[in-house]
Scaffold this active site. Structure first.
Site, short mmCIF file in Angstrom:
data_model
loop_
_atom_site.label_atom_id
_atom_site.label_comp_id
_atom_site.label_asym_id
_atom_site.label_seq_id
_atom_site.Cartn_x
_atom_site.Cartn_y
_atom_site.Cartn_z
N GLY A 117 -49.26 -21.14 -6.59
CA GLY A 117 -49.14 -19.70 -6.38
C GLY A 117 -48.82 -18.99 -7.67
O GLY A 117 -49.18 -19.43 -8.76
N SER A 118 -48.11 -17.88 -7.53
CA SER A 118 -47.87 -17.03 -8.69
C SER A 118 -46.77 -17.60 -9.58
O SER A 118 -45.96 -18.43 -9.16
CB SER A 118 -47.43 -15.64 -8.23
N ARG A 119 -46.74 -17.14 -10.82
CA ARG A 119 -45.72 -17.57 -11.77
C ARG A 119 -44.33 -17.16 -11.29
O ARG A 119 -43.40 -17.96 -11.33
CB ARG A 119 -46.02 -16.92 -13.12
N CYS B 212 -57.65 -20.64 -9.73
CA CYS B 212 -56.70 -20.95 -10.82
C CYS B 212 -57.46 -21.29 -12.09
O CYS B 212 -56.89 -21.26 -13.18
CB CYS B 212 -55.83 -22.15 -10.48
N GLY C 61 -43.33 -16.54 -8.24
CA GLY C 61 -42.97 -17.34 -7.07
C GLY C 61 -42.55 -18.74 -7.46
O GLY C 61 -41.53 -19.26 -6.99
N GLY C 62 -43.33 -19.35 -8.34
CA GLY C 62 -43.02 -20.71 -8.79
C GLY C 62 -41.68 -20.77 -9.50
O GLY C 62 -40.85 -21.65 -9.22
N GLU D 183 -51.95 -13.52 -16.69
CA GLU D 183 -52.87 -13.87 -15.62
C GLU D 183 -52.71 -12.91 -14.45
O GLU D 183 -51.60 -12.61 -14.05
CB GLU D 183 -52.61 -15.29 -15.10
N GLU E 29 -47.86 -25.20 -9.49
CA GLU E 29 -49.02 -24.82 -10.28
C GLU E 29 -49.05 -23.31 -10.27
O GLU E 29 -49.09 -22.69 -9.22
CB GLU E 29 -50.28 -25.40 -9.61
#
Lengths: 520, 520
Positions: free
Chosen positions: A238-240, A299, A242-243, A389, A262
């Site tokens: 998912g998103s940066r 991605c 969120g990660g 991104e 990821e």
């Protein structure tokens, strides 16, 4: 047919609060309403997973493989109904989702084969040597499952990176029970797939806690899941932001756990001079097709293209401009992604030195319109904003002074899932200098094709240095992904009868290393 | 002969501030004074490592093996002078340090063999299939070095877990440049070993940045090292608080990096009923010898012994009491460790339900005096204080009501490096029920010996769940340790001439997986 309930260890459970599934194209709600999973649901699913863990982890290779294959069959049996629900919820076209269903069940079957193949256990035996000073003990090593894994479904692959996606398949293959947090963008799809896996659990006579699936829209659901003391590892795509949030929760636990997130990749592509000279037009056509595939919601979308400025580069830019209007607007996965894309484009357009090359057709308000920009290497280096991104069909062509500038910029990029070289034989000498640079920044180096398209096989790496992933030592696609959910244990001087089966003296018939020598 | 300087990429550099080495037994300072490494020293060492990384990482297997063997030879050549300096600084006896020197060079040579063996590269090739829909690309995978590694020397093994210890050997074997933070308890030993490695770097014609060694007494030195942007991973053996601090620094970097910290373990030992019945006295003698070995300053010291209460247990406790007075007081590594041990014992003695079984001989003020306690399972479960690790020759005998209570307590323990079962054949049925419990808490399960003693071999796991280590997916001893410093990269459709040597079509003659099949 859909219940809108959460699956907690075989039980479909209703809730108080609920949320709506949305038709991605029309923005209209889709029936039924879905229950928001509660903290109690999380705790119950994780407890059940912990209770089931020893039994599931101790299954024979054949039993675990049988379960994975049955899960694949059950998902297959959902047929077109699954594809249709996924189409409504994601806005992705039928052919794509039919392919994705095949990929999802193929992945489960590949991992079934992998479990049976057995090398993932990393079996090692060192025989005793009582004559040595001090006496050498008998030591035997194998890898065992880490424990229950929390998997976060991704929005952009409602099947292949979701409830029964790569993380779930590799965790189950490793012998880890799984609690999925389904993505709220496709709750109906998630429920159908979860039901299929749950049937396979039950028909194989496994404890129901082997698999649970919880849906919800709040961040607190994911937080509770990662913080649950029974969870031993996390898989996320998912998103940066969120990660990073999940990584922080995992690190701040009393017992920290690994997170395989990821997150963010803009996938640089280099068009080497001789190749560009030969075929600027063909490259441009393939480029536009790749960047707009799936509305750019991959991605591995080619977000940056590097070339040395000159006539061939201008020809490439022109051909890109000419190809863009034929790109239809495509429905994006969610309203949120669509609006983030619009904002991302607007921000990109304001950066110093950027020029719009062209745009695709507009489409409906749910669509993403393709946008390609160009910038000089000099301007690119001045602003980190060019490396942000955001999901969607946009890309930047970076025109550099020479290959040294290309190399310098590549070396300065953040970690990436992929890096690509388009080259002719005449480019090989110069390309050879770039390969070590690309190895440092990316998990996969691609020659002469485009990064969209990730084969599920043994030699695939879908991973890469931070922030492409939170743990560059791993891959989330391909059979090597099983390693993420294992840890080694060694047994010293253990009586034969107490050794785990694969380490007993009659070798299990898979790869094993005995006294340092590998044998198959 | 010693300079007291820091080694920064081949240069011996002096500093402004300095600190003293101390004779562990007498507490007197040892010449010379040692320079405190500065932030600039850290930055320079890490920059040099980053500059050297590509060249060192790209060495052939033979070249890297040659370097490791030369480093071993150079350390061997330091001879008795090294042993003597280490004896003064650590207070450890000659035989132990002679053995440790052998272990250290043996470890480097084992990793040289491992580099040449080649399986660590995880080579995989999946051939293309142009007939498939979509066409299947050619994919090839290998593992490459993560980048420069920061290694923290441990105080308790001034050779085998220090400057040229397991972390350094495995990182260099993986192709990672190394910057060591030498432990201030043995700076002279560190300087000698660093000099030997540096000579090997130079004689092999490698860039000097391959290896640096910095000494100092402040926490800020370690912090600066872990936060340096060129560092890609950290190896640490030491206290829980020290390890947790480094983990936090690593997690808060702009690019977070993995930390392999080996921290805290109390190594439970179970005396099964039939075995205890047969030989309570022999077990007690071996127990007392193991817990007092090296003044109890081993990560694998047997800190907890479990038995079912009864006559045999009483006999074991009595025999332990009888054996203790023969345990001589031994010089501890540092004044700090000695004083933490005294405090730890005092705190343990105050816990509810604890009884002192006996003590060893007293020795000098630099010594640790052996202490053994006993407590019932019921009282043990009431207070987490019984699980606090502190270095030294102490241990607790936990007398349980039955084997169920033993199993319950074991399952509740924090992660451990080792767990041990002493058993007769008559115990095997009951022991079989404990093995899955021990697998969950420990990295190594030992039958019928004592946990002190860690063989350096292929099937060794010196690791385990948190807090035994920060990353239970790895080992810090044995050849599997090389995996910690590698990451996978895959190459898609790469022209033969641009493929890394091990992945070219003429197979390198080591383990490789081709189209899913392993071949040796």
């Amino acid at each position: 047919m859909l219940t809108g309930k959460n699956l907690i260890a075989g039980e479909w459970r209703d809730g108080n609060a609920s949320f709506e599934a949305v038709d991605a194209a029309s923005g209209e709600p889709l029936a039924p309403e879905f229950a928001e999973a509660t903290k109690q649901d999380v705790a119950d699913a994780c407890s059940a997973a912990a209770e089931a863990q020893n039994k599931f982890g101790a299954l024979s290779q054949a039993e675990r493989a049988k379960f994975l294959r049955l899960a694949a069959d059950k998902i297959d049996a959902l047929g077109e109904a699954l594809t249709e629900r996924a189409m409504s919820e994601s806005g992705l076209p039928q052919a794509r989702l039919t392919g994705e269903r095949g990929r999802t069940v193929g992945q489960l079957r590949l991992f079934a084969d992998e479990v049976e193949e057995g090398a993932w256990q990393s079996l090692r035996i060192d025989h005793a040597d009582p004559e040595r000073t001090p006496p050498k003990p008998d030591l035997r090593l194998r890898k065992i499952p880490l424990g229950p894994v929390a998997v976060f479904g991704a929005s952009n692959f409602p099947l292949a990176f979701s409830v029964a996606g790569g993380d779930t398949a590799s965790a189950l293959a490793a012998g880890c029970c799984v609690v999925v947090k389904g993505h709220p963008a496709h709750p109906g799809t998630s429920e159908m797939v979860a039901g299929a896996i749950s049937e396979a659990v039950s028909e194989c006579g496994l404890p129901a806690g082997v698999f649970s699936m919880l849906s919800g829209t709040g961040y607190d659901l994911g937080e509770a899941l990662v913080k649950d003391p029974h969870i031993a590892a996390v898989g996320f795509t998912g998103s940066r932001s969120g990660g990073l949030a999940l990584i922080e929760h995992a690190a701040n636990r009393e017992v920290p756990i690994p997170v395989y997130a990821e997150m963010s990749s803009i996938n640089p592509v280099v068009l080497m001079p001789a190749r560009l000279q030969e075929g600027a037009k063909d490259l441009a056509a393939a480029y536009v097709a790749s960047l707009s595939l799936g509305a750019g919601q991959f991605c591995t979308n080619p977000g940056l293209v590097f070339c040395v400025d000159g006539d061939a580069a201008s020809q490439f830019v022109e051909a890109t401009r000419d190809a863009l209007p034929d790109v239809a607007g495509q429905t994006m996965l969610t309203k949120g992604i669509q609006s983030a894309y619009s904002k991302g484009i607007a921000a990109l357009g304001r950066l110093t030195g950027v020029e719009l090359v062209g745009v695709g057709a507009e489409g409906s308000s749910a669509c993403g319109q393709a946008h390609v920009y160009t910038v000089t290497g000099e301007d690119f280096r001045k602003d980190k904003g060019f490396q942000e991104e955001f999901f969607g069909p946009s890309s930047i062509i970076v025109r550099c002074a020479d290959l040294d500038e290309v190399a310098n910029i590549l070396a300065s990029l953040e970690g990436q899932l992929t890096a690509t070289l388009h080259m002719s034989e005449a480019d090989h000498t110069e390309a050879a200098k770039l390969v070590p640079v690309l190895e440092q920044i990316a998990g996969r180096i691609i020659a002469n094709s485009w990064p969209t398209g990730v084969d599920v096989t043994h030699a695939m790496v879908h991973g890469g240095p931070f922030p492409a992933t939170s743990d560059g030592r791993s891959t989330s696609v391909g059979t090597l992904a099983i390693e993420r959910f294992l840890r080694p244990v060694s047994y010293q001087d253990m009586p034969e009868s107490l050794l785990p089966t694969p380490l007993k003296n009659d070798n299990p018939g898979c790869l094993i290393r005995v006294n340092g020598k590998h044998r198959v």
